[in-house]
Design a protein around this motif. Structure first.
Motif, PDB file in Angstrom:
ATOM      1  N   CYS A 138     137.564  28.917  77.458  1.00 33.13           N
ATOM      2  CA  CYS A 138     138.265  28.638  76.015  1.00 33.13           C
ATOM      3  C   CYS A 138     139.602  29.384  75.489  1.00 33.13           C
ATOM      4  N   ALA A 139     140.324  27.875  75.164  1.00 32.46           N
ATOM      5  CA  ALA A 139     141.728  27.741  74.512  1.00 32.46           C
ATOM      6  C   ALA A 139     141.434  29.114  73.394  1.00 32.46           C
ATOM      7  N   TRP A 140     140.537  29.633  72.375  1.00 34.82           N
ATOM      8  CA  TRP A 140     140.636  30.613  70.968  1.00 34.82           C
ATOM      9  C   TRP A 140     140.571  31.277  72.255  1.00 34.82           C
ATOM     10  N   LEU A 141     139.813  31.887  73.196  1.00 28.75           N
ATOM     11  CA  LEU A 141     139.204  33.195  73.347  1.00 28.75           C
ATOM     12  C   LEU A 141     140.498  33.897  73.415  1.00 28.75           C
ATOM     13  N   PRO A 142     141.675  33.931  74.413  1.00 26.42           N
ATOM     14  CA  PRO A 142     142.594  34.647  74.147  1.00 26.42           C
ATOM     15  C   PRO A 142     143.679  34.230  73.317  1.00 26.42           C
ATOM     16  N   ALA A 143     143.706  33.393  72.886  1.00 27.72           N
ATOM     17  CA  ALA A 143     144.649  33.349  71.684  1.00 27.72           C
ATOM     18  C   ALA A 143     144.498  34.191  70.836  1.00 27.72           C
ATOM     19  N   SER A 144     143.212  34.333  69.941  1.00 29.64           N
ATOM     20  CA  SER A 144     142.710  34.691  69.136  1.00 29.64           C
ATOM     21  C   SER A 144     142.660  35.905  68.952  1.00 29.64           C
ATOM     22  N   LEU A 145     141.746  36.990  70.107  1.00 32.49           N
ATOM     23  CA  LEU A 145     141.971  38.002  70.895  1.00 32.49           C
ATOM     24  C   LEU A 145     142.448  38.485  70.851  1.00 32.49           C
ATOM     25  N   GLY A 146     143.469  38.159  71.620  1.00 35.07           N
ATOM     26  CA  GLY A 146     144.655  39.076  73.269  1.00 35.07           C
ATOM     27  C   GLY A 146     145.560  38.899  71.702  1.00 35.07           C
ATOM     28  N   PHE A 147     145.968  38.210  71.102  1.00 39.53           N
ATOM     29  CA  PHE A 147     146.130  37.803  69.274  1.00 39.53           C
ATOM     30  C   PHE A 147     146.572  39.667  68.979  1.00 39.53           C
ATOM     31  N   LEU A 148     145.468  39.502  68.134  1.00 38.22           N
ATOM     32  CA  LEU A 148     144.339  40.364  67.709  1.00 38.22           C
ATOM     33  C   LEU A 148     144.976  42.115  68.137  1.00 38.22           C
ATOM     34  N   LEU A 149     144.790  41.765  69.772  1.00 42.16           N
ATOM     35  CA  LEU A 149     144.925  43.583  70.473  1.00 42.16           C
ATOM     36  C   LEU A 149     146.636  43.585  70.982  1.00 42.16           C
ATOM     37  N   GLY A 150     147.535  42.670  70.058  1.00 45.13           N
ATOM     38  CA  GLY A 150     148.968  42.881  70.770  1.00 45.13           C
ATOM     39  C   GLY A 150     149.396  43.830  69.721  1.00 45.13           C
ATOM     40  N   ALA A 151     148.313  42.787  68.420  1.00 44.30           N
ATOM     41  CA  ALA A 151     149.195  43.192  66.789  1.00 44.30           C
ATOM     42  C   ALA A 151     148.235  44.779  66.694  1.00 44.30           C
ATOM     43  N   GLY A 152     146.765  45.057  66.677  1.00 42.22           N
ATOM     44  CA  GLY A 152     146.159  46.330  66.610  1.00 42.22           C
ATOM     45  C   GLY A 152     147.038  47.253  67.343  1.00 42.22           C
ATOM     46  N   LEU A 153     147.473  46.437  68.631  1.00 46.87           N
ATOM     47  CA  LEU A 153     147.686  48.480  69.372  1.00 46.87           C
ATOM     48  C   LEU A 153     149.436  48.474  68.248  1.00 46.87           C
ATOM     49  N   LEU A 154     150.588  48.318  68.219  1.00 41.18           N
ATOM     50  CA  LEU A 154     151.570  48.615  67.696  1.00 41.18           C
ATOM     51  C   LEU A 154     151.429  48.926  66.090  1.00 41.18           C
ATOM     52  N   ALA A 155     150.430  48.929  65.822  1.00 38.87           N
ATOM     53  CA  ALA A 155     149.643  49.347  64.413  1.00 38.87           C
ATOM     54  C   ALA A 155     148.769  50.833  64.432  1.00 38.87           C
ATOM     55  N   GLY A 156     148.781  51.251  65.781  1.00 36.50           N
ATOM     56  CA  GLY A 156     147.720  52.722  65.691  1.00 36.50           C
ATOM     57  C   GLY A 156     149.062  52.810  65.930  1.00 36.50           C
ATOM     58  N   TRP A 157     150.229  52.593  67.082  1.00 38.17           N
ATOM     59  CA  TRP A 157     150.883  53.750  67.863  1.00 38.17           C
ATOM     60  C   TRP A 157     151.967  53.513  65.966  1.00 38.17           C
ATOM     61  N   ASP A 158     152.274  53.168  65.184  1.00 37.48           N
ATOM     62  CA  ASP A 158     152.830  53.288  63.390  1.00 37.48           C
ATOM     63  C   ASP A 158     152.857  54.102  62.762  1.00 37.48           C
ATOM     64  N   ARG A 159     150.286  54.158  62.807  1.00 38.67           N
ATOM     65  CA  ARG A 159     150.199  55.166  62.157  1.00 38.67           C
ATOM     66  C   ARG A 159     149.600  56.338  62.799  1.00 38.67           C
ATOM     67  N   VAL A 160     150.177  56.490  64.146  1.00 42.31           N
ATOM     68  CA  VAL A 160     150.130  57.995  64.673  1.00 42.31           C
ATOM     69  C   VAL A 160     152.231  58.959  64.817  1.00 42.31           C
ATOM     70  N   SER A 161     152.516  57.350  64.704  1.00 38.78           N
ATOM     71  CA  SER A 161     154.372  57.625  64.672  1.00 38.78           C
ATOM     72  C   SER A 161     154.507  58.394  63.449  1.00 38.78           C
ATOM     73  N   MET A 162     154.088  57.647  62.070  1.00 40.40           N
ATOM     74  CA  MET A 162     154.104  58.354  60.984  1.00 40.40           C
ATOM     75  C   MET A 162     153.898  59.718  60.142  1.00 40.40           C
ATOM     76  N   ARG A 163     152.834  60.090  61.936  1.00 36.06           N
ATOM     77  CA  ARG A 163     152.476  61.451  61.225  1.00 36.06           C
ATOM     78  C   ARG A 163     153.566  62.447  61.525  1.00 36.06           C
ATOM     79  N   PHE A 164     154.700  62.375  62.268  1.00 32.51           N
ATOM     80  CA  PHE A 164     155.604  63.159  62.692  1.00 32.51           C
ATOM     81  C   PHE A 164     157.143  62.721  62.264  1.00 32.51           C
ATOM     82  N   GLU A 165     156.834  61.213  61.137  1.00 32.06           N
ATOM     83  CA  GLU A 165     157.924  61.882  60.498  1.00 32.06           C
ATOM     84  C   GLU A 165     158.365  63.053  60.156  1.00 32.06           C
ATOM     85  N   SER A 166     157.766  63.670  59.488  1.00 29.90           N
ATOM     86  CA  SER A 166     158.494  64.220  58.303  1.00 29.90           C
ATOM     87  C   SER A 166     158.751  65.619  59.316  1.00 29.90           C
TER      88      SER A 166
END
Length: 253
Positions: free
Chosen positions: A68-96
């Protein structure tokens, strides 16, 4: 083919290096307005690259595998965005946490991690080419690499110039700017190797890279707020970058 792949993997790093070299010749920091417009144009380039060079080939590859073309296109897309969002959440804790040295390391680390999806994108495109994906050609993969290299030009300068303004020497600021881009060819090479050993995951790799690049576009490249008088210009630069990448993908594809 090996030469074409190496050229494609190293071209984004060259763009980062040329941008970082600005600290060696420019005496003043990039004006805020110009920096915002360059980021806007880079955002448009990345948006077009995410769609034409990653998501569409991901769907074509999935269909060719009978999935199914929609499955990797949509879920893979969200996984990629979510991984970086998680990293940004972690990195913000150390900014100060203290000192210029610490903030410099965090800056280089953050940019390096944000560059990984761009390297994955190039690697995934060339992996699609090696896998025989009919929507990926040598020139379209090169167009993606060139587009990322163009958006890396201002990115390299935006790293090295502020570091120098904070008291880091020109040589070290340039080296750190280049270092932030080293993750791209490494990520690209690993993506190609991974796809070669596990061909069925190629659509997921393509869409994952698209989602991560889209996140970087929204979080890092587009200004958080535009001045009321500059919103029209900012959007024009975004659309101009999108049109430029679209034209390159068509002309070179």
């Amino acid at each position: 083919m090996v030469g074409e792949i190496l050229k494609g993997l190293l071209l984004p790093l060259l763009g980062t290096s040329l941008g970082a070299a600005g600290v060696l010749i420019v005496k003043t920091a990039v004006p805020d307005r110009l920096s915002a417009w360059l980021n806007d144009a880079a955002a448009g380039i990345m948006m077009a690259a995410s769609v034409f060079s990653l998501l569409l080939p991901a769907m074509a590859e999935a269909e060719s595998n009978g999935a199914c073309a929609w499955l990797p296109a949509s879920l893979g897309f969200l996984l990629g965005a979510g991984l970086l969002a998680g990293w940004d959440r972690v990195s913000m804790r150390f900014e100060s946490a203290g000192g210029i040295g610490h903030s410099t390391r965090m800056l280089v680390l953050s940019v390096s991690l944000h560059n990984i999806p761009e390297g994955m994108a190039v690697g995934a495109a060339y992996a699609g080419l090696l896998a025989g994906n009919t929507t990926v050609t040598v020139m379209s993969a090169f167009a993606l690499s060139l587009g990322i290299a163009l958006q890396n030009l201002p990115e390299g300068a935006i790293i090295s110039l502020p570091l120098h303004a904070e008291g880091v020497s020109k040589g070290k600021a340039f080296a750190l700017g280049v270092l932030s881009g080293v993750s791209e060819p490494i990520a690209g090479g690993l993506t190609i190797l991974l796809a070669c050993f596990a061909v069925p995951i190629l659509p997921w790799l393509l869409s994952f890279a698209a989602g991560a690049m889209a996140y970087v576009t929204g979080f890092e490249l587009l200004p958080a707020t535009w001045e009321e008088r500059q919103r029209v210009w900012g959007m024009l630069f975004v659309l101009g970058g999108f049109a430029l990448m679209t034209a390159m993908d068509i002309l070179l594809g």
